[in-house]
Design a protein around this motif. Sequence first.
Motif, PDB file in Angstrom:
ATOM      1  N   LEU A   1       0.845  -1.187   0.000  1.00 13.74           N
ATOM      2  CA  LEU A   1       0.000   0.000   0.000  1.00 13.74           C
ATOM      3  C   LEU A   1       0.885   1.243   0.000  1.00 13.74           C
TER       4      LEU A   1
ATOM      5  N   ASN B   1      -2.871   6.945   6.171  1.00 20.27           N
ATOM      6  CA  ASN B   1      -3.649   6.594   4.979  1.00 20.27           C
ATOM      7  C   ASN B   1      -4.364   5.256   5.104  1.00 20.27           C
ATOM      8  N   TRP B   2      -3.693   4.268   5.682  1.00 20.24           N
ATOM      9  CA  TRP B   2      -4.161   2.893   5.556  1.00 20.24           C
ATOM     10  C   TRP B   2      -4.522   2.215   6.874  1.00 20.24           C
TER      11      TRP B   2
ATOM     12  N   HIS C   1       1.148   5.336   0.094  1.00 14.60           N
ATOM     13  CA  HIS C   1       0.394   6.519   0.526  1.00 14.60           C
ATOM     14  C   HIS C   1       0.555   7.687  -0.435  1.00 14.60           C
TER      15      HIS C   1
ATOM     16  N   MET D   1     -10.871   5.680   0.497  1.00 15.16           N
ATOM     17  CA  MET D   1     -10.631   4.703   1.570  1.00 15.16           C
ATOM     18  C   MET D   1     -11.140   5.193   2.918  1.00 15.16           C
TER      19      MET D   1
ATOM     20  N   ALA E   1       2.344  -1.736   4.313  1.00 15.80           N
ATOM     21  CA  ALA E   1       2.270  -0.291   4.064  1.00 15.80           C
ATOM     22  C   ALA E   1       3.527   0.368   4.611  1.00 15.80           C
TER      23      ALA E   1
ATOM     24  N   THR F   1      -7.877   0.633   6.902  1.00 15.04           N
ATOM     25  CA  THR F   1      -8.110  -0.266   5.771  1.00 15.04           C
ATOM     26  C   THR F   1      -7.359  -1.584   5.917  1.00 15.04           C
ATOM     27  N   MET F   2      -6.173  -1.533   6.508  1.00 15.09           N
ATOM     28  CA  MET F   2      -5.310  -2.718   6.562  1.00 15.09           C
ATOM     29  C   MET F   2      -5.954  -3.918   7.248  1.00 15.09           C
TER      30      MET F   2
ATOM     31  N   ASN G   1      -2.389   5.270  -3.474  1.00 16.12           N
ATOM     32  CA  ASN G   1      -3.265   6.413  -3.213  1.00 16.12           C
ATOM     33  C   ASN G   1      -2.616   7.676  -3.755  1.00 16.12           C
TER      34      ASN G   1
END
Length: 292
Positions: A47, A60-61, A49, A274, A76, A64-65, A119
């Motif tokens: 992932l 950012n994640w 960013h 996201m 990430a 989501t992770m 992203n």
Amino acid sequence: MNYRINGQQDKGTEAMEQTNPEIGKSVKAMGLATNYHDMGTGKPIILLHGSGPGVSAWANWGRTMPRLAEHFRVIALDLAGYGQTELDPDAQYDMPYWVAHLLGFIDALGLEKVSFVGNSFGGALATNFNLLYPDRVDRVAVMAGPVCTFEVTPSLHKAWGYANPTPALMRELMTIFAYDPSIISDSLVQLRYEASNREGYRQAYEAMFPLERRQAILDAWGLSDEQFRSFTNEWLFLHGLNDTIVPFDVSVRAARQIERSQVRLFNRCGHWIMVEQADRFCRALIEFFSEA
């Protein structure tokens, strides 16, 4: 180096690791101690960013992770110049530099072939990496990536022009990322503000995107139609229809040139799919990366 956590002066690295969720594991990549988060098992998906002030892999994640890690191994990292990754005082921040750092990171983890979710800036990094190292890339999902040339938007100018950080300025800036600014929490603003104000990293960010070079930087990131047509792997482009930072037609233009591609557009959604439409975003990625 001193840090500020939740408005308090930290006493040292150990205390910081206990309170700062942005700190994960560390590995040397291109000589830099590179901070990253690693969850789940199975197909490795990296992932990437974006380039906003105070950004990090976790910012950012982080939400989501865990969902993606139920199906894949998701990794990430904080890209060079961002987050908790060690700064290079001699860095010339451009796309070849970031591609080299990403390659070093993938090699350091012993990964032969990976997939990407990029992203914004991370999407441009994924496309440029795929162009140079197609044999190292499986599938790619790009969310609101500046992957084609377009005129720098007023919102992107505002993001890249962030300087003299204050919490109020960070909140004002973050409202341009979302269609509905009410989703911007105080904790997210504080996290991003403190990250953007760290000594060394603040100066690095302010040097990355000087006003007189922003269009040239964006042009250098963008790929040509011919370059996109050379891609033979599977691609998914996701974009908010209300994105004022990167126009959604950028994703459509890129997808038209890649034979094995698809596009998903999200209404009532800005630059942060996201965050704004997390459930639909995760479902789209799980479906895409689960395909044979």
